[in-house]
Enzyme design. Structure first.
Site, PDB file in Angstrom:
ATOM      1  N   HIS A   1       0.374  -2.484   7.602  1.00  0.00           N
ATOM      2  CA  HIS A   1       0.823  -1.135   8.023  1.00  0.00           C
ATOM      3  C   HIS A   1       2.008  -0.659   7.184  1.00  0.00           C
ATOM      4  O   HIS A   1       2.789   0.170   7.630  1.00  0.00           O
ATOM      5  CB  HIS A   1       1.204  -1.090   9.507  1.00  0.00           C
ATOM      6  CG  HIS A   1       0.186  -1.705  10.411  1.00  0.00           C
ATOM      7  ND1 HIS A   1      -0.814  -0.993  11.026  1.00  0.00           N
ATOM      8  CD2 HIS A   1      -0.017  -3.011  10.775  1.00  0.00           C
ATOM      9  CE1 HIS A   1      -1.576  -1.805  11.741  1.00  0.00           C
ATOM     10  NE2 HIS A   1      -1.116  -3.038  11.593  1.00  0.00           N
TER      11      HIS A   1
ATOM     12  N   SER B   1      11.047  13.442 -17.149  1.00  0.00           N
ATOM     13  CA  SER B   1      10.931  14.783 -16.575  1.00  0.00           C
ATOM     14  C   SER B   1      11.661  15.748 -17.495  1.00  0.00           C
ATOM     15  O   SER B   1      12.692  15.408 -18.074  1.00  0.00           O
ATOM     16  CB  SER B   1      11.555  14.788 -15.183  1.00  0.00           C
ATOM     17  OG  SER B   1      11.966  16.086 -14.841  1.00  0.00           O
TER      18      SER B   1
ATOM     19  N   LYS C   1      14.862  10.715 -14.544  1.00  0.00           N
ATOM     20  CA  LYS C   1      13.523  10.304 -14.130  1.00  0.00           C
ATOM     21  C   LYS C   1      12.797   9.429 -15.151  1.00  0.00           C
ATOM     22  O   LYS C   1      12.886   9.635 -16.336  1.00  0.00           O
ATOM     23  CB  LYS C   1      12.638  11.540 -13.871  1.00  0.00           C
ATOM     24  CG  LYS C   1      13.024  12.340 -12.659  1.00  0.00           C
ATOM     25  CD  LYS C   1      12.805  11.615 -11.351  1.00  0.00           C
ATOM     26  CE  LYS C   1      11.339  11.553 -10.959  1.00  0.00           C
ATOM     27  NZ  LYS C   1      10.842  12.839 -10.482  1.00  0.00           N
TER      28      LYS C   1
ATOM     29  N   GLU D   1      -0.195   6.633 -11.793  1.00  0.00           N
ATOM     30  CA  GLU D   1      -0.513   7.844 -11.021  1.00  0.00           C
ATOM     31  C   GLU D   1      -1.834   8.461 -11.488  1.00  0.00           C
ATOM     32  O   GLU D   1      -2.665   8.877 -10.673  1.00  0.00           O
ATOM     33  CB  GLU D   1       0.589   8.893 -11.192  1.00  0.00           C
ATOM     34  CG  GLU D   1       1.859   8.566 -10.454  1.00  0.00           C
ATOM     35  CD  GLU D   1       2.929   9.605 -10.768  1.00  0.00           C
ATOM     36  OE1 GLU D   1       3.099  10.530  -9.977  1.00  0.00           O
ATOM     37  OE2 GLU D   1       3.591   9.469 -11.828  1.00  0.00           O
TER      38      GLU D   1
END
Ligand code: ARG
Length: 489
Positions: free
Chosen positions: A185, A306, A312, A319
């Protein structure tokens, strides 16, 4: 009478000639190949709309190999003579050379790869080229080409999978003793070895490899010889063609052979499961790379920055792989829907099988190329993993098991440990940091040795059976994994 007869014959000859001469109507190049009964040229929009050469030229190599094998078989069966077959093979080799050199003039008017190659062959060697299509149809030809092409792609994919798995084994081996929280979970559950986690990925990918190897057997069957749908009137020997092309079997039924694309669907289904696995691994890596987890680093070459936020470093590759899984699932549905409700045998619908299949192969191959390099070069942050494992009362089950071994029923032990965890939360301590006096009021069964079981190492080492996370077991699993993997090479 004589005169009459002569004139009758003459007029018959004239009429016959007239009837057998093609009408002087404009015909496209493709129509030269099949347009005998047509009375007007194909609409130029329809020609472009129905053409597949824009994408099926991708398997020109397989088309040419298939033609060479077909011509060789026709020759061995006495259907084509030696001189003709030599000319045809040389001509086809020249076509291949022109394609390799980027000099081939692909023509949309010639509809597809098959007619482009055949038409060029006839340009080069003259009308002997027109004999190549004896005992064959584009229907069995295209089915053969896709199977040959997909077989090669599957071999490439399997090689990438083997590379990925061997990288996973190496990574796991370096980290059998590295401890991280195991989750259920997405809540801290029990401590696990990072090597054990990596070996879970290995198992997923291993099954994917097995699935592809299994699918390959059904891909690698010869359709050629089925002709349009019913077979051919020529005395062919399909086993010769199968052997020349390295097929391990021959499609038994001509109607089925030209029509079904289940082998492509099966591949795409296996690819979908594999992409689902890669997307799960991606998700974990993305989470682990966040500042909040800070469990792993992947090399900068797999990340991007970024344009606005200088701090970043984004995990773009995982992804994208997570996102690309969606494309492959979509292509599976495309192929299933394409095949659904098609009556036997070949239907033009099947021309729509290629682009989804190509996209699926390209997406999968790209994702595996990235993963096979990225995953083995992932570096875990051991200190952070350990600190995180200390946070979530990951050894609570070990305390319960300890009580069970001392005669407490599991459900009672569960309740006792629940209370101990509540106290630890209150005191903002880990279970292993509580004092014996804190713990003993919860149960008489708790002795001073309890702390041996509450350490992370104790917890790991205790799960010492096949499939468990004890480092000793993980080492054995890795050794077995290496032996299993060597069978794929
Ligand atoms: N381009 C076609 C395809 O991809 C080749 C087979 C065409 N056969 C036919 N009878 N029109 O399926």
């Amino acid at each position: 009478m004589q005169d009459n007869e002569t004139s009758f014959l003459d007029s018959t000859t004239t009429q016959t000639t007239k009837r057998h001469t093609k009408p002087a109507l404009p015909q496209t190049d493709a129509q030269q190949m099949w347009g005998g009964r047509f009375s007007e040229a194909t609409d130029s929009f329809v020609a472009a709309f129905t053409a597949s050469v824009g994408f099926d030229q991708r398997f020109a190599k397989q088309d040419i190999l298939g033609s060479i094998a077909h011509a060789t078989m026709l020759n061995r069966c006495g259907i084509l003579n030696d001189a003709d077959v030599s000319l045809i093979i040389e001509g086809l080799q020249q076509v291949q050379a022109e394609i390799d050199a980027g000099e081939f003039n692909w023509s949309i008017i010639l509809e597809d790869v098959h007619m482009n190659v055949e038409s060029r062959l006839t340009d080069i060697i003259g009308s002997v080229g027109k004999k190549l299509h004896t005992g064959r149809s584009r229907n069995d030809q295209v089915a053969t080409d896709i199977r040959l092409w997909l077989r090669d792609e599957v071999d490439n994919i399997i090689a990438l999978l083997v590379k990925l798995q061997s990288g996973l084994l190496d990574l796991a081996e370096q980290h059998t003793d590295t401890i991280m929280p195991g989750f259920t979970h997405l809540q801290t559950a029990q401590p696990v070895s990072f090597g054990h986690h990596v070996m879970a990925w290995f198992e997923m990918v291993y099954r994917d490899t097995e699935r592809l190897i299994d699918a390959r057997r059904r891909i690698n069957q010869l359709p050629l010889g089925s002709a349009a749908l019913a077979g051919t009137t020529f005395p062919i020997d399909r086993s010769i063609t199968a052997e020349l092309l390295g097929f391990e079997g021959i499609c038994e039924n001509s109607l089925d052979a030209v029509s079904d694309r289940d082998f492509a669907i099966e591949f795409t289904a296996a690819a979908s499961i594999l992409m689902m696995h890669l997307s799960r691994m991606s998700e974990e890596i993305i989470l682990w790379m966040s500042a909040q987890f800070d469990f792993v680093k992947i090399p900068d070459r797999f990340c991007t920055g970024s344009s606005i936020m200088p701090q970043k470093k984004n995990p773009d590759v995982p992804e994208l792989v997570r996102g690309k899984a969606a494309r492959v699932f979509g292509q599976l549905l495309t192929l299933l829907t394409l095949m659904k409700s098609q009556p036997l045998a070949y239907n033009k619908d099947n021309q729509e099988d290629k682009e989804p299949l190509f996209d699926c192969v390209d997406t999968l191959t790209g994702s595996l190329l990235a993963f096979a390099d990225m995953l083995p070069n992932m570096v875990p942050n051991k200190a952070n993993m350990r600190a995180a494992t200390m946070k979530g009362y990951a050894t609570a089950t070990d305390l319960a098991d300890y009580l069970v071994r001392r005669g407490v029923a599991f459900r009672d032990a569960h309740a006792i440990v629940g209370k101990a965890v509540a106290l630890a939360i209150d005191k903002q301590l880990d279970l292993s940091e509580l004092k014996l006096e804190d713990l003993q009021p919860f149960s008489d069964a708790i002795g001073a040795d309890v702390f041996d079981y509450l350490t992370l190492e104790g917890s790991l080492n205790a799960r010492d059976h096949l499939g468990g996370t004890a480092p000793n077991q993980v080492r054995q699993a890795i050794a077995r994994g290496r032996a299993r993997l060597s069978k794929f090479k």
